[in-house]
Design an enzyme around this catalytic site. Structure first.
Site, PDB file in Angstrom:
ATOM      1  N   ALA A  39      42.295  54.126 -16.314  1.00  0.00           N
ATOM      2  CA  ALA A  39      42.060  52.681 -16.428  1.00  0.00           C
ATOM      3  C   ALA A  39      42.195  52.000 -15.059  1.00  0.00           C
ATOM      4  CB  ALA A  39      43.055  52.081 -17.426  1.00  0.00           C
ATOM      5  N   SER A  42      36.642  52.211 -13.156  1.00  0.00           N
ATOM      6  CA  SER A  42      35.537  52.193 -12.186  1.00  0.00           C
ATOM      7  C   SER A  42      35.213  53.596 -11.680  1.00  0.00           C
ATOM      8  CB  SER A  42      35.875  51.271 -11.016  1.00  0.00           C
ATOM      9  OG  SER A  42      37.099  51.640 -10.422  1.00  0.00           O
ATOM     10  N   LYS A  43      36.250  54.396 -11.423  1.00  0.00           N
ATOM     11  CA  LYS A  43      35.997  55.771 -10.946  1.00  0.00           C
ATOM     12  C   LYS A  43      35.483  56.658 -12.083  1.00  0.00           C
ATOM     13  CE  LYS A  43      40.104  55.827  -8.916  1.00  0.00           C
ATOM     14  NZ  LYS A  43      40.350  54.401  -8.626  1.00  0.00           N
ATOM     15  N   ASP A  95      50.624  60.182 -21.989  1.00  0.00           N
ATOM     16  CA  ASP A  95      51.360  60.159 -20.731  1.00  0.00           C
ATOM     17  C   ASP A  95      50.791  61.274 -19.858  1.00  0.00           C
ATOM     18  OD1 ASP A  95      53.125  60.282 -18.634  1.00  0.00           O
ATOM     19  OD2 ASP A  95      54.927  60.467 -19.856  1.00  0.00           O
ATOM     20  N   ASP A 121      44.483  60.002  -9.745  1.00  0.00           N
ATOM     21  CA  ASP A 121      44.705  58.738  -9.026  1.00  0.00           C
ATOM     22  C   ASP A 121      45.963  58.100  -9.601  1.00  0.00           C
ATOM     23  OD1 ASP A 121      44.128  56.694  -7.213  1.00  0.00           O
ATOM     24  OD2 ASP A 121      43.034  55.550  -8.714  1.00  0.00           O
ATOM     25  N   CYS A 174      46.675  54.255  -3.578  1.00  0.00           N
ATOM     26  CA  CYS A 174      46.317  53.078  -2.787  1.00  0.00           C
ATOM     27  C   CYS A 174      47.521  52.683  -1.929  1.00  0.00           C
ATOM     28  CB  CYS A 174      45.910  51.924  -3.692  1.00  0.00           C
ATOM     29  SG  CYS A 174      44.403  52.240  -4.599  1.00  0.00           S
TER      30      CYS A 174
END
Length: 619
Positions: A39, A42-43, A95, A121, A174
């Site tokens: 979530a 986009s990726k 999870d 990610d 990020c």
């Protein structure tokens, strides 16, 4: 949608940030893909686009399983994935650090599902997003990274466990903090004992400015204390700082890890956000997975327990008493047997419902079951006949979300996802999968088929449909997309010929580009429609209509503005009419009051004047 424009264009259209495309590019070849923390999606959208790079293949040999721990964010993920109308996407809610191991059926033999590509990610402190996220400036502390390090390492570890040998896992954050980046990768490489290696991907991103991974760093607490090694951390701080947060001190080990192969993107280099990417390749099974079979483990454990008990008994410390098996054990075995029988029966019926065991009862909405159509389902033959479906159509991949009652929608998944669904209904919580291909329409029954085509799945279905296809020109497409229910007289003579002998009901409207007219739309368009007695209409959602019209050069914003102006004028007119009606009601009320000689206490001069006009006795 991936069907409208080239991949290079659509990938940028689906991206929420310019830096996010690199993660997907580095996955390289795509087949069985897991997005562990997907979530808002986009990726995931980019992964689906790359999976459907060949638009001539309706069912690519692969799938994307997109997972997120947050139930509400899973629905946001579904919304993003739905835009791409792919039968190869499944959204699950688990999870990521303990995402279940799935099984698939391979020629009647159960096998563990290992993924060829994994996107990891992980949740991070987000200090690389400070240019666009002002909250980072207010809330960031070094404590954020220290708290997330353990979770990031657990998720990455679970990821490499599910990775196939020779597969790639992209680990990304990020953040630019080495505690969240190089520390996690170094710890993972160290405990892998050579099973993993960092890939050198510098040649795969030509033109990208990036910095290599670092090999030395310090760890800082919230109060400003710095530590260079684990031995320097006082005992009262060892719950906040862990050994895996520090760089490897053994120079040979560190050199063999090749941490400089990690990629650090700095914000000022390319006007992007800051982020970290590392590509891991799995060369062999993880050392903790090289274990004996379950049966051997149980036998060896029992043998060990008996020997320990015997030794303790010889010392006189323990009295060995053989207890009879508890009655509960028989009940447990019986319940497990019934559960297994129910599970096998469900698989035979093609039902993939919510898991029956209490331990899998997760938070969030209760999802409807996934019920595959049986081989002899009476629902399918009328559909097959009406649309003249090709014999190669994979009808076993059709499913509904209702186990009882009328089936209102029919969905379709790829054969690989069908395999996953049928063999793992008790292991995972599926939020959504498949695309809608048919919807029940009560008016259609009188024309021979109760189900009309759905625009969502038309590009998947179209290669199998051999009837009820009408070829339309570009002008006809504009009419269909700009008018709600246009009469047949508004269409070209060619379209009239196609429609003339066609029975009423659901149809396919196909536009083929004309190479001799380069100024017109040069990509094929397929629309779902309905052929009425005197009209043709397209069943296309509003956002898709606007998209097609933009591609054809129609000024949709101007048309939209005119529509909004018309609506505002209509609203103003309605307000004026309402005001006028209120004034008339006031007049009638005052007139009635005057006749009944009731005193008017209104302070409005207009009302007094109107009342006085009817009765001069009112002041």
């Amino acid at each position: 949608m991936y069907f409208f424009t080239p991949l290079s264009d659509i990938s940028f259209a689906s991206r929420s940030g310019s830096n996010e495309l690199f993660h997907v590019i580095l996955l390289n070849f795509l087949f069985y893909i897991l997005d562990m923390c997907a979530a808002p999606g986009s990726k995931t959208a980019q992964l689906i686009e790359m999976l459907h790079a060949d638009m001539n293949v309706p069912f690519p040999e692969g799938f994307v399983i997109a997972n997120d721990i947050d139930n509400k964010r899973c629905y946001l993920l579904v919304h993003q994935a739905k835009r791409l109308n792919s039968p190869c996407i499944m959204v699950v809610n688990h999870d990521a650090s303990s995402i279940p191991t799935l099984q698939i059926d391979n020629s009647g033999r159960k096998e563990v599902l290992f993924y060829d590509r994994i996107l990891c990610d992980v949740p991070c402190s987000g200090d690389g997003t400070m240019r666009k996220n002002i909250d980072v400036w207010k809330k960031w502390t070094t404590q954020n990274s220290l708290q997330l390090h353990g979770l990031q390492l657990r998720i990455a570890t679970r990821g490499v466990e599910q990775l196939a040998e020779g597969g790639r896992m992209v680990y990304s954050t990020c953040s630019l903090n080495p505690v969240e980046n190089e520390a996690v990768i170094a710890s993972l490489l160290e405990k892998s004992e050579g099973a993993l290696e960092l890939a050198d991907v510098s040649s795969e991103l030509p033109g990208l400015k990036w910095m290599p991974g670092i090999t030395q760093w310090k760890v800082m607490l919230k109060d400003g204390q710095w530590f260079e090694a684990w031995k320097d951390v006082p005992s009262n701080r060892q719950t906040q700082i862990r050994p895996t947060m520090f760089p490897i001190k053994d120079e040979e080990k560190q050199k063999a890890m090749n941490l400089e192969r990690c990629i650090r993107i700095l914000p000022h280099h390319q006007n992007t956000g800051g982020f970290f990417v590392a590509v891991l390749i799995k060369k062999s099974p993880m050392p903790w997975n090289k274990r004996q079979s379950k049966l051997q483990r149980k036998l060896s454990q029992r043998t060990a327990d008996i020997s320990v008990s015997a030794a303790a008994a010889e010392d006189g410390a323990v009295e060995i008493v053989e207890e009879p098996p508890a009655a509960e054990d028989e009940e447990t075995k019986e319940s497990q047997h019934l559960l297994t029988v129910e599970s096998e029966q469900s698989k035979k019926d093609g039902v993939c419902g919510p898991p029956p065991s209490k331990k899998m009862k997760l938070f969030g909405f209760k999802e409807d079951p996934f019920v595959f159509l049986s081989e002899d389902d009476p629902l399918f033959p009328p559909i097959q006949k009406f649309y003249a479906l090709d014999p190669s159509f994979p009808k076993m991949n059709l499913l509904t979300r209702t186990q009882e009652g009328k089936k209102r929608q029919l969905y379709m998944v790829s054969k690989e996802l069908r395999n996953v669904l049928l063999n793992n209904s008790e292991r995972m919580k599926v939020i959504n999968t498949g695309i809608k291909v048919w919807s029940r329409n009560s008016d259609g029954e009188q024309f021979g088929c109760a189900f009309r085509l759905a625009q969502e799945g038309i590009y998947t279905l179209y290669p199998f449909i051999n009837a009820r296809i009408i070829n339309v020109c570009i002008e006809d497409v504009k009419v269909l997309l700009t008018q709600e229910n246009p009469f047949l007289s508004k269409f070209s003579s060619e379209t009239h010929k196609w429609v003339k002998d066609l029975a009423m009901g659901s149809i396919v409207l196909k536009y083929e580009p004309d190479p001799s007219k380069p100024d017109t739309l040069q990509c094929p368009v397929v629309l779902c429609g309905w052929h009425g007695k005197t009209s043709l209409r397209a069943f296309v959602p509003k956002n898709e209509r606007l998209h097609y019209l933009r591609m054809m050069g129609v000024e949709v914003f101007k048309a939209k503005r005119k529509e909004e102006d018309f609506e505002s004028k209509t609203e103003e007119g309605d307000q004026d009419n309402t005001k006028h009606m209120e004034e008339e009601m006031d007049m009638e009320h005052n007139e009635l009051a005057t006749k009944m000689e009731l005193p008017q206490k209104s302070t409005l001069g207009k009302q007094c004047f109107l009342a006085g006009a009817h009765d001069t006795s009112v002041p």
